[in-house]
Design a protein around this motif. Structure first.
Motif, short mmCIF file in Angstrom:
data_model
loop_
_atom_site.label_atom_id
_atom_site.label_comp_id
_atom_site.label_asym_id
_atom_site.label_seq_id
_atom_site.Cartn_x
_atom_site.Cartn_y
_atom_site.Cartn_z
N GLY A 108 0.80 -1.21 0.00
CA GLY A 108 0.00 0.00 0.00
C GLY A 108 0.84 1.26 0.00
O GLY A 108 2.05 1.23 0.18
N THR A 109 0.17 2.39 -0.23
CA THR A 109 0.85 3.67 -0.21
C THR A 109 1.11 4.11 1.23
O THR A 109 0.41 3.68 2.15
N THR A 110 2.08 4.96 1.41
CA THR A 110 2.42 5.40 2.76
C THR A 110 1.29 6.18 3.41
O THR A 110 0.88 5.88 4.54
N TRP A 111 0.73 7.17 2.69
CA TRP A 111 -0.31 8.01 3.30
C TRP A 111 -1.61 7.24 3.49
O TRP A 111 -2.29 7.40 4.49
N GLY A 112 -1.94 6.39 2.52
CA GLY A 112 -3.17 5.59 2.64
C GLY A 112 -3.09 4.62 3.80
O GLY A 112 -4.04 4.46 4.58
N THR A 113 -1.93 3.97 3.92
CA THR A 113 -1.72 3.03 5.02
C THR A 113 -1.77 3.75 6.37
O THR A 113 -2.39 3.26 7.33
N THR A 114 -1.15 4.92 6.41
CA THR A 114 -1.11 5.68 7.66
C THR A 114 -2.50 6.06 8.14
O THR A 114 -2.85 5.86 9.31
N ILE A 115 -3.32 6.58 7.24
CA ILE A 115 -4.68 7.00 7.61
C ILE A 115 -5.50 5.80 8.09
O ILE A 115 -6.19 5.86 9.11
N GLY A 116 -5.40 4.69 7.34
CA GLY A 116 -6.14 3.48 7.72
C GLY A 116 -5.73 2.96 9.10
O GLY A 116 -6.58 2.59 9.91
N ILE A 117 -4.43 2.97 9.35
CA ILE A 117 -3.91 2.48 10.64
C ILE A 117 -4.35 3.38 11.79
O ILE A 117 -4.78 2.90 12.85
N ILE A 118 -4.27 4.69 11.59
CA ILE A 118 -4.66 5.63 12.64
C ILE A 118 -6.12 5.43 13.04
O ILE A 118 -6.45 5.32 14.23
N PHE A 119 -7.00 5.36 12.04
CA PHE A 119 -8.42 5.19 12.33
C PHE A 119 -8.70 3.83 12.98
O PHE A 119 -9.53 3.72 13.89
N ASN A 120 -7.99 2.80 12.55
CA ASN A 120 -8.18 1.48 13.14
C ASN A 120 -7.73 1.47 14.59
O ASN A 120 -8.42 0.93 15.48
N ASN A 121 -6.58 2.08 14.87
CA ASN A 121 -6.06 2.11 16.24
C ASN A 121 -6.93 2.94 17.18
O ASN A 121 -7.11 2.59 18.35
N ILE A 122 -7.47 4.05 16.66
CA ILE A 122 -8.39 4.87 17.47
C ILE A 122 -9.66 4.08 17.77
O ILE A 122 -10.19 4.14 18.88
N GLN A 123 -10.11 3.31 16.79
CA GLN A 123 -11.30 2.48 16.99
C GLN A 123 -11.06 1.41 18.07
O GLN A 123 -11.89 1.19 18.94
N VAL A 124 -9.89 0.77 18.01
CA VAL A 124 -9.54 -0.23 19.02
C VAL A 124 -9.47 0.40 20.40
O VAL A 124 -9.99 -0.13 21.39
N GLY A 125 -8.83 1.58 20.48
CA GLY A 125 -8.72 2.28 21.76
C GLY A 125 -10.08 2.70 22.30
O GLY A 125 -10.33 2.61 23.51
N ALA A 126 -10.97 3.16 21.41
CA ALA A 126 -12.31 3.57 21.83
C ALA A 126 -13.08 2.38 22.40
O ALA A 126 -13.82 2.51 23.39
N LYS A 127 -12.92 1.21 21.80
CA LYS A 127 -13.59 0.01 22.32
C LYS A 127 -13.06 -0.35 23.70
O LYS A 127 -13.83 -0.68 24.61
N LEU A 128 -11.75 -0.30 23.85
CA LEU A 128 -11.15 -0.60 25.16
C LEU A 128 -11.72 0.32 26.24
O LEU A 128 -11.93 -0.09 27.38
N TYR A 129 -11.95 1.56 25.86
CA TYR A 129 -12.48 2.54 26.81
C TYR A 129 -13.98 2.40 27.03
O TYR A 129 -14.45 2.20 28.16
N ILE A 130 -14.76 2.47 25.96
CA ILE A 130 -16.22 2.48 26.07
C ILE A 130 -16.76 1.18 26.65
O ILE A 130 -17.73 1.18 27.40
N TYR A 131 -16.10 0.06 26.34
CA TYR A 131 -16.57 -1.22 26.87
C TYR A 131 -16.49 -1.28 28.40
O TYR A 131 -17.06 -2.15 29.03
#
Length: 327
Positions: A153-176
């Protein structure tokens, strides 16, 4: 004056100050300052006549809390965002520091479970990581490119996807955590077991060193932030289960407000982790080993200092200011 009479005489005033701190009673900055001055007079009296009493400990804690309240309500010269990260979050982390310890202990336990599961069940890694991912990584290892999966994948595309995925994982850890903290522990178990089995997988194929050079470039910020997010979920869950002197609803409001602020503090680290994973990790094996170590150890020093050392320094500075005011 006997301590019992001293407590009886001032009990209602102190309970009122607790309500101000909890936000149940609103006060303007001038009234807060008056409360603070009155309270430190009580603290000074208690330190003089009951130096080893729980009353003195209680009043010292109450003074710290009202002092923070004044700093939050008065107009400060520094930028509000700077104050948030420089003072407010560290004081909250210090206040809830035992939850950070609990989160790390659970993380270590769950990661160990992942390692042991991978050791005793050879199909476990395939189940957790997915057969296609495992097969692709095995081929990469055979080609002396253990971090090959990070090069697609491209650097910027991969970066954006990873950031949103990690924020989603963190939000679940918190909200749960709203499920009494059980949901947070389940989410932490899932992610930690995956990490443990993932690392053992590379060890089993003789590529642990190469994988560590790449994975932990971004993994230090990502995993540490994940543990802090789990800490936030535990704070949220505990505020519901153990309201103490507050009503359950008010305890939840306070727990949510405090934990959400700590959770927000992890976002910059999550974003940094995504940028490193998207732009740097793909070059991990081409970089000098010294540079890998500088980034990994530097990241660990930064985030470790912010959540483990700095909160204590800010707390001591706050207490010193209170004591200087008293004297």
């Amino acid at each position: 004056m006997r301590e019992v009479y001293f407590i009886k005489q001032n009990k209602e005033k102190w309970l009122g100050i607790e309500q101000v701190i909890d936000g149940k009673i609103k006060k303007n900055p001038d009234d807060l300052s008056s409360l603070y001055i009155n309270l430190i007079n009580d603290l000074s009296f208690a330190q003089t006549y009951y130096p080893k009493s729980n009353t003195t400990v209680y009043l010292n804690h109450l003074s710290s809390q009202i002092f923070q309240k004044i700093y939050k309500t008065k107009r400060v010269e520094e930028n509000r965002l700077v104050y948030f990260f420089k003072t407010e979050v560290p004081l909250l982390v210090y206040q809830y520091r035992r939850y950070l310890l609990y989160a790390f202990l659970f993380f270590i336990l769950f990661t160990s479970i992942g390692v042991l599961s991978a050791i005793y069940d050879k199909d476990f890694v395939n189940i957790i990581l997915g057969e296609s991912y495992v097969n692709e990584t095995i081929e990469n290892i055979k080609n002396n490119n253990a971090v090959g999966v990070y090069q697609s994948g491209t650097t910027w595309g991969t970066t954006i996807g990873i950031i949103f995925n990690n924020i989603q994982v963190g939000a679940k850890l918190y909200i749960y955590g709203i499920a009494g903290g059980v949901g947070t522990l389940f989410a932490l178990l899932s992610n930690s077991v995956m990490l443990g089995s993932f690392q053992y997988f590379f060890y089993d194929y003789g590529a642990l060193k190469d994988s560590a050079r790449g994975i932990w470039l971004h993994g230090v910020f990502e995993i540490f932030a994940m543990v802090v997010e789990a800490m936030c979920g535990l704070i949220l869950g505990t505020s519901i289960l153990f309201p103490r002197t507050l009503s359950r609803f008010n305890s939840f409001k306070k727990g949510f407000k405090d934990s959400f602020k700590i959770f927000l503090s992890t976002i910059p680290f999550t974003i940094c982790a995504g940028i490193i994973e998207g732009y740097v990790t793909r070059h991990a094996l081409k970089m000098p080993l010294v540079l890998n170590l500088v980034i990994i150890l530097g990241s660990l020093a930064i985030i470790g200092f912010y959540y483990f050392v700095y909160p204590s320094l800010v707390h001591k500075k706050t207490n010193k200011h209170i004591n200087d005011t008293i004297l």
